[in-house]
Scaffold this active site. Sequence first.
Site, PDB file in Angstrom:
ATOM      1  N   TRP A 155       0.804  -1.310  -0.129  1.00  0.00           N
ATOM      2  CA  TRP A 155      -0.015  -0.007   0.049  1.00  0.00           C
ATOM      3  C   TRP A 155       0.767   1.398   0.096  1.00  0.00           C
ATOM      4  O   TRP A 155       0.221   2.303  -0.156  1.00  0.00           O
ATOM      5  CB  TRP A 155      -1.048   0.006   1.227  1.00  0.00           C
ATOM      6  CG  TRP A 155      -0.255  -0.409   2.622  1.00  0.00           C
ATOM      7  CD1 TRP A 155      -0.203  -1.366   3.237  1.00  0.00           C
ATOM      8  CD2 TRP A 155       0.565   0.523   3.411  1.00  0.00           C
ATOM      9  NE1 TRP A 155       0.456  -1.310   4.420  1.00  0.00           N
ATOM     10  CE2 TRP A 155       0.832  -0.213   4.499  1.00  0.00           C
ATOM     11  CE3 TRP A 155       0.906   2.029   3.185  1.00  0.00           C
ATOM     12  CZ2 TRP A 155       1.705   0.632   5.314  1.00  0.00           C
ATOM     13  CZ3 TRP A 155       1.687   2.550   4.291  1.00  0.00           C
ATOM     14  CH2 TRP A 155       2.185   1.948   5.368  1.00  0.00           C
ATOM     15  N   ASN A 156       2.030   1.348   0.208  1.00  0.00           N
ATOM     16  CA  ASN A 156       2.833   2.498   0.491  1.00  0.00           C
ATOM     17  C   ASN A 156       3.266   3.187  -0.699  1.00  0.00           C
ATOM     18  O   ASN A 156       3.555   4.210  -0.753  1.00  0.00           O
ATOM     19  CB  ASN A 156       4.109   2.148   1.420  1.00  0.00           C
ATOM     20  CG  ASN A 156       5.259   1.411   0.834  1.00  0.00           C
ATOM     21  OD1 ASN A 156       4.811   0.518   0.059  1.00  0.00           O
ATOM     22  ND2 ASN A 156       6.421   1.518   1.074  1.00  0.00           N
ATOM     23  N   GLY A 233       7.078  -6.227   0.352  1.00  0.00           N
ATOM     24  CA  GLY A 233       6.199  -5.987   1.741  1.00  0.00           C
ATOM     25  C   GLY A 233       7.076  -6.380   2.777  1.00  0.00           C
ATOM     26  O   GLY A 233       8.476  -6.330   2.653  1.00  0.00           O
ATOM     27  N   SER A 234       6.729  -6.970   3.867  1.00  0.00           N
ATOM     28  CA  SER A 234       7.417  -7.090   5.067  1.00  0.00           C
ATOM     29  C   SER A 234       8.102  -8.338   4.883  1.00  0.00           C
ATOM     30  O   SER A 234       7.546  -9.301   4.218  1.00  0.00           O
ATOM     31  CB  SER A 234       6.357  -6.920   6.256  1.00  0.00           C
ATOM     32  OG  SER A 234       5.705  -8.380   6.316  1.00  0.00           O
ATOM     33  N   GLU A 255      11.244  -8.055  -2.356  1.00  0.00           N
ATOM     34  CA  GLU A 255      11.820  -6.686  -1.859  1.00  0.00           C
ATOM     35  C   GLU A 255      11.068  -6.479  -0.585  1.00  0.00           C
ATOM     36  O   GLU A 255      10.004  -6.133  -0.457  1.00  0.00           O
ATOM     37  CB  GLU A 255      11.347  -5.488  -3.085  1.00  0.00           C
ATOM     38  CG  GLU A 255      12.110  -4.535  -3.025  1.00  0.00           C
ATOM     39  CD  GLU A 255      11.432  -3.405  -2.002  1.00  0.00           C
ATOM     40  OE1 GLU A 255      11.463  -3.367  -0.818  1.00  0.00           O
ATOM     41  OE2 GLU A 255      10.705  -2.509  -2.642  1.00  0.00           O
ATOM     42  N   CYS A 289      10.238   1.306   2.570  1.00  0.00           N
ATOM     43  CA  CYS A 289      11.205   0.401   2.909  1.00  0.00           C
ATOM     44  C   CYS A 289      12.754   0.949   2.960  1.00  0.00           C
ATOM     45  O   CYS A 289      13.379   0.274   3.910  1.00  0.00           O
ATOM     46  CB  CYS A 289      11.324  -0.994   2.296  1.00  0.00           C
ATOM     47  SG  CYS A 289       9.914  -1.719   1.783  1.00  0.00           S
ATOM     48  N   GLU A 386      11.900  -2.017  12.272  1.00  0.00           N
ATOM     49  CA  GLU A 386      11.669  -1.231  11.052  1.00  0.00           C
ATOM     50  C   GLU A 386      10.451  -0.425  11.676  1.00  0.00           C
ATOM     51  O   GLU A 386       9.517  -0.757  11.882  1.00  0.00           O
ATOM     52  CB  GLU A 386      11.145  -1.844   9.894  1.00  0.00           C
ATOM     53  CG  GLU A 386      10.916  -1.199   8.663  1.00  0.00           C
ATOM     54  CD  GLU A 386      10.651  -2.140   7.410  1.00  0.00           C
ATOM     55  OE1 GLU A 386       9.993  -3.176   7.751  1.00  0.00           O
ATOM     56  OE2 GLU A 386      10.799  -1.450   6.454  1.00  0.00           O
TER      57      GLU A 386
END
Length: 485
Positions: A155-156, A233-234, A255, A289, A386
């Site tokens: 979503w970022n 994502g995470s 990523e 990120c 993070e």
Amino acid sequence: MYGLADKQLMKNFSYINGSWHSSATDFVVTNPVDNSEIIKVSNAGVVETQLAVKAAKNSLKMWSAKSANERAQLLRNWFNLMMQNQDDLGRILTLEQGKPLAEAKGEIAYGASFIEWFAEEGKRVYGDIIPAPSGDKRIIVIKQPVGVVASITPWNFPNAMIARKAAAALAAGCTFVVRPAKQTPLSALAMAELAERAGIPAGVFNVVVGEDARGMGEVLTQHPDIAKFTFTGSTGVGKSLIQQCASSVKKVSMELGGNAPFIVFNDADVDAAVQGAMVSKYRNAGQTCVCTNRIFVQQGVLKEFTDKFTKAVSELVIGNGLTQGVNIGPMISATAVADVDKLVKDSIAAGASLVCGGKQDSAGENFYQPTILTGVTNDMPIAANEIFGPVSPIISFNNEDEVIAMANATEYGLAAYFYSRDIGCIWRVAEGLEFGMVGINEGIISNTAAPFGGVKQSGNGREGSKYGLDDYLEIKYLCMGGLDK
Ligand code: SIN
């Protein structure tokens, strides 16, 4: 109604095989500024995801058989349409994601730049001829598209993370299915509308939007017709998706999360370092990120850097991203705010000092004040995790070896930044940092021409650049024998 010049860009159905596909139920997409409803979107699930994979499989032969030039022309059309509609696409992005409009429009140009880049780069997929060990043989290497590519995007960056993957995949001759984050499906659907207008054939680019992350994710990671899976994502989610991909031995690129150190040495240009830290940390309200996560400042410039940085941070304007002059929008949710607040409070309890911010902002429940903590140590929660929010922990250090060791003391290895004017220090630190990308006297390192990606638990594969096509290509070796007279 949404202030769009072209209302057709606001879509609320999945885009499968060149058609807009409605489902039995809807879900609501909200504006993070005030949690108000933007639009109801048809809630696709497992069945629709399977249909999208089928469409991508059926169109693969047709798409991969096109010449690189033909694919480049269609991608170029797509790029042109994205740029022509930059204002509307930026507005949709700000509405659903929250980042300030100028930043959102910047993301549209950033996303489009990958489409332009790979339209060109796809023409340069060269093979090879290798000297054979015996005279009656020839060894030839060709590169072919991997096949159907599936992706899950965050979503970022609701536009650019799709564009960076899809452009490379399509240029290589692959077909593509994406499930965008359920919080931000509208940017992805607007991209599909423009892909259709650009003439990209049915089935080549498919977007499935829905709430069933687990079910849709299982299709995209386990379907036998999918050759490659790519995720942004995470790290936690990435690990389980890699496990799911193992059952059919898919090619994967990931990523994942980061914990970027930002190091300021005594000989740095402190003003430049402050400016670099501002853009690297506070872009997208810290929800990036590659965002600076820990700021290490050498003792000799600690006070000067902290004072100047605090002044710059105090000038940031919080609010609705559609309002002129705002540079910090909302975070994605109240949960995200609570998570960041807990890291801040736990670190203060462990001995950090609050310089500014440190709480939810009165602008609304999804807003967090730009925050600076000093007296932080590398093992405090704010440094060990993070952050993904607008918080800067400042850690002081004495010498180069000490700071390299602290910077590397993380499972992550995505981006790192440092400021120095000593050429010897620059090379030693650049080579000593265990990160996939290093900004030297530079706080913004993302661009089309550069290989974006991490090491350690920040993932694998590279996106963008001349290397970005490799993940979407298979190498095939042809051995031609019987060439004796
Ligand atoms: C990300 O946060 O994953 C992407 C940021 C970028 O491309 O700069």
